[in-house]
Design an enzyme around this catalytic site. Structure first.
Site, PDB file in Angstrom:
ATOM      1  N   ASP A  12      14.177 -33.882  21.104  1.00 59.72           N
ATOM      2  CA  ASP A  12      14.007 -34.310  22.504  1.00 59.72           C
ATOM      3  C   ASP A  12      12.991 -35.454  22.548  1.00 59.72           C
ATOM      4  O   ASP A  12      12.010 -35.438  21.813  1.00 59.72           O
ATOM      5  CB  ASP A  12      13.496 -33.118  23.336  1.00 59.72           C
ATOM      6  N   TYR A  18      27.292 -41.651  35.954  1.00 61.20           N
ATOM      7  CA  TYR A  18      26.941 -40.410  35.267  1.00 61.20           C
ATOM      8  C   TYR A  18      28.219 -39.651  34.889  1.00 61.20           C
ATOM      9  O   TYR A  18      28.379 -39.183  33.761  1.00 61.20           O
ATOM     10  CB  TYR A  18      26.050 -39.582  36.203  1.00 61.20           C
TER      11      TYR A  18
HETATM   12  P1  NAD Z   1      16.798 -32.217  31.994  1.00 59.54           P
HETATM   13  O1  NAD Z   1      16.412 -33.607  32.356  1.00 59.54           O
HETATM   14  O2  NAD Z   1      15.845 -31.144  32.418  1.00 59.54           O
HETATM   15  O3  NAD Z   1      17.066 -32.123  30.448  1.00 59.54           O
HETATM   16  C1  NAD Z   1      17.513 -33.226  29.655  1.00 59.54           C
HETATM   17  C2  NAD Z   1      16.662 -33.251  28.397  1.00 59.54           C
HETATM   18  O4  NAD Z   1      17.158 -34.260  27.531  1.00 59.54           O
HETATM   19  C3  NAD Z   1      15.196 -33.575  28.684  1.00 59.54           C
HETATM   20  O5  NAD Z   1      14.371 -32.673  27.971  1.00 59.54           O
HETATM   21  C4  NAD Z   1      15.034 -35.011  28.169  1.00 59.54           C
HETATM   22  O6  NAD Z   1      13.712 -35.283  27.761  1.00 59.54           O
HETATM   23  C5  NAD Z   1      16.056 -35.021  27.044  1.00 59.54           C
HETATM   24  N1  NAD Z   1      16.571 -36.368  26.724  1.00 59.54           N
HETATM   25  C6  NAD Z   1      17.132 -37.259  27.592  1.00 59.54           C
HETATM   26  N2  NAD Z   1      17.506 -38.378  26.939  1.00 59.54           N
HETATM   27  C7  NAD Z   1      17.202 -38.191  25.630  1.00 59.54           C
HETATM   28  C8  NAD Z   1      17.338 -38.988  24.453  1.00 59.54           C
HETATM   29  N3  NAD Z   1      17.885 -40.212  24.488  1.00 59.54           N
HETATM   30  N4  NAD Z   1      16.890 -38.494  23.276  1.00 59.54           N
HETATM   31  C9  NAD Z   1      16.335 -37.257  23.226  1.00 59.54           C
HETATM   32  N5  NAD Z   1      16.172 -36.456  24.295  1.00 59.54           N
HETATM   33  C10 NAD Z   1      16.604 -36.909  25.485  1.00 59.54           C
HETATM   34  O7  NAD Z   1      18.254 -31.967  32.620  1.00 59.54           O
HETATM   35  P2  NAD Z   1      19.077 -30.603  32.818  1.00 59.54           P
HETATM   36  O8  NAD Z   1      19.287 -30.414  34.260  1.00 59.54           O
HETATM   37  O9  NAD Z   1      18.485 -29.501  32.009  1.00 59.54           O
HETATM   38  O10 NAD Z   1      20.472 -31.010  32.214  1.00 59.54           O
HETATM   39  C11 NAD Z   1      20.911 -30.573  30.944  1.00 59.54           C
HETATM   40  C12 NAD Z   1      22.352 -30.988  30.742  1.00 59.54           C
HETATM   41  O11 NAD Z   1      23.187 -30.342  31.693  1.00 59.54           O
HETATM   42  C13 NAD Z   1      22.588 -32.487  30.926  1.00 59.54           C
HETATM   43  O12 NAD Z   1      23.529 -32.907  29.984  1.00 59.54           O
HETATM   44  C14 NAD Z   1      23.140 -32.581  32.317  1.00 59.54           C
HETATM   45  O13 NAD Z   1      23.939 -33.729  32.481  1.00 59.54           O
HETATM   46  C15 NAD Z   1      23.981 -31.300  32.373  1.00 59.54           C
HETATM   47  N6  NAD Z   1      24.223 -30.844  33.728  1.00 59.54           N
HETATM   48  C16 NAD Z   1      23.199 -30.433  34.512  1.00 59.54           C
HETATM   49  C17 NAD Z   1      23.450 -29.986  35.802  1.00 59.54           C
HETATM   50  C18 NAD Z   1      22.334 -29.527  36.710  1.00 59.54           C
HETATM   51  O14 NAD Z   1      22.621 -29.160  37.850  1.00 59.54           O
HETATM   52  N7  NAD Z   1      21.088 -29.485  36.266  1.00 59.54           N
HETATM   53  C19 NAD Z   1      24.770 -29.967  36.286  1.00 59.54           C
HETATM   54  C20 NAD Z   1      25.801 -30.386  35.456  1.00 59.54           C
HETATM   55  C21 NAD Z   1      25.528 -30.809  34.173  1.00 59.54           C
END
Ligand code: NAD
Length: 312
Positions: A31, A145
């Site tokens: 991360d 997205y």
């Molecule tokens: P989040 O931002 O809390 O988690 C994303 C993590 O990825 C973070 O820890 C960030 O630091 C890390 N990250 C981002 N870019 C990076 C990179 N280039 N290299 C290394 N680390 C990187 O988001 P979340 O809500 O936990 O989402 C997790 C996944 O679920 C994502 O793929 C998101 O698209 C998907 N998602 C989330 C939701 C929601 O409602 N939260 C809905 C649908 C899909």
């Protein structure tokens, strides 16, 4: 089993890591801490089965080196801010297909064949008012997205077809719960802390979406992984119910003990360009395998509001 978790310091990723460690997996979190936080993994730092690599998935050489000797990749990272695509048009390309390619290519080089991917309901975009099955198409996203998610799904599917990979792709509903770094609940609570007399609500408040508690998402991810063995295992993960934006605002006002808050709607049916105001996922496929949500959409929202307020 040794799991490599991208985005494991984030909201959903860190809950998944807790569950994997609990189930006896050895876990490496990769991360860059762009939206994730070290404190969400702190409780694992003295566990020999846990390893944290601070790095960026855009750095192909580092990903190749780090991914070696793992059995399965849980690819959870992404740009989580759906609206940012309006200002930074390269972002979802890089954080979607490009990093997914870096992961797949690194897996190919090291002979790792299993990838679990967090996709999203946004790939379906604007649809008739039916509960959407995984077979619904064509998938024509209306946000960058969403395009990033669909592009990543396509690459994963192509690596399955070309290099005999196996995948579990989950199209999530909206996910809520503790450690939330963004999203409607965190946003409304922040706004009300700043001004407890009024709340700006994007759109007309009638947007109606299914919200799933993060504990249900994490259970669903592992349930599908353990109970399905096709080459491509594609699942919707969402509750049968949904919640309107205005009702979320009302629940937050109640839980914060506020009264007489004026709701100021910005107007229009969607919150922003690229927002899908209404959708419902059909999760019958994973339900047939025995997964079921523990919380309805309203219950998940209420529980999450309490969790977010407790954390503050
Ligand atoms: P989040 O931002 O809390 O988690 C994303 C993590 O990825 C973070 O820890 C960030 O630091 C890390 N990250 C981002 N870019 C990076 C990179 N280039 N290299 C290394 N680390 C990187 O988001 P979340 O809500 O936990 O989402 C997790 C996944 O679920 C994502 O793929 C998101 O698209 C998907 N998602 C989330 C939701 C929601 O409602 N939260 C809905 C649908 C899909």
């Amino acid at each position: 089993m040794k799991a490599f978790v991208t985005g494991g310091a984030g909201f959903i990723g860190s809950h998944l890591v807790d569950k994997l460690i609990d189930k006896g997996y050895r876990v490496t979190v990769f991360d860059n801490l762009s939206s994730g936080e070290k404190k969400y993994m702190q409780h694992h730092f003295d566990n020999d089965d846990f390893n944290f690599i601070e790095g960026d998935l855009l750095d192909l050489e580092l990903v190749k080196k780090s991914i070696k000797d793992h059995d399965v990749v849980f690819h959870i990272s992404a740009n989580p801010f759906v609206r940012l695509g309006e200002e930074q048009t390269r972002l979802d390309l890089e954080q979607g297909p490009v990093v997914t390619y870096n992961i797949l290519e690194s897996m190919r080089i090291h002979g790792i064949k299993k990838i679990v991917f967090s996709s999203s309901s946004v790939v379906y975009a604007e649809t008739p008012p039916i509960a959407l099955p995984e077979t619904y198409g064509p998938t024509l996203p209306i946000s960058l997205y969403g395009a990033g998610k669909l592009g990543a799904e396509g690459l994963i599917s192509a690596f399955c077809g070309t290099f005999d990979f196996q995948t579990w792709i989950y199209r999530f509903a909206n996910v809520v719960g503790s450690r939330g770094t963004h999203g409607i609940i965190v946003d409304f609570i922040d706004k009300l802390h700043k001004n407890p007399n009024e709340l700006e609500i994007l759109g007309d408040g009638k947007q109606q979406k299914p919200y799933l508690h993060v504990s249900d998402i994490v259970n669903g991810i592992l349930h599908g992984f353990q109970h399905s063995n096709e080459q491509i295992n594609l699942f919707n993960l969402g509750p049968d119910s949904n919640t309107t934006v205005t009702h979320i605002a009302e629940m937050i006002v109640e839980e914060m003990g506020l009264s007489d808050v004026e709701f100021k709607y910005t107007g229009g049916s969607r919150g922003w360009k690229g927002d899908v105001p209404r959708f419902q996922l059909d999760a019958a496929k994973i339900k047939k395998l025995g997964w079921k949500e523990n919380y309805t959409s309203d219950e998940a929202v209420r529980k999450s509001i309490k969790e977010v307020l407790d954390e503050q």
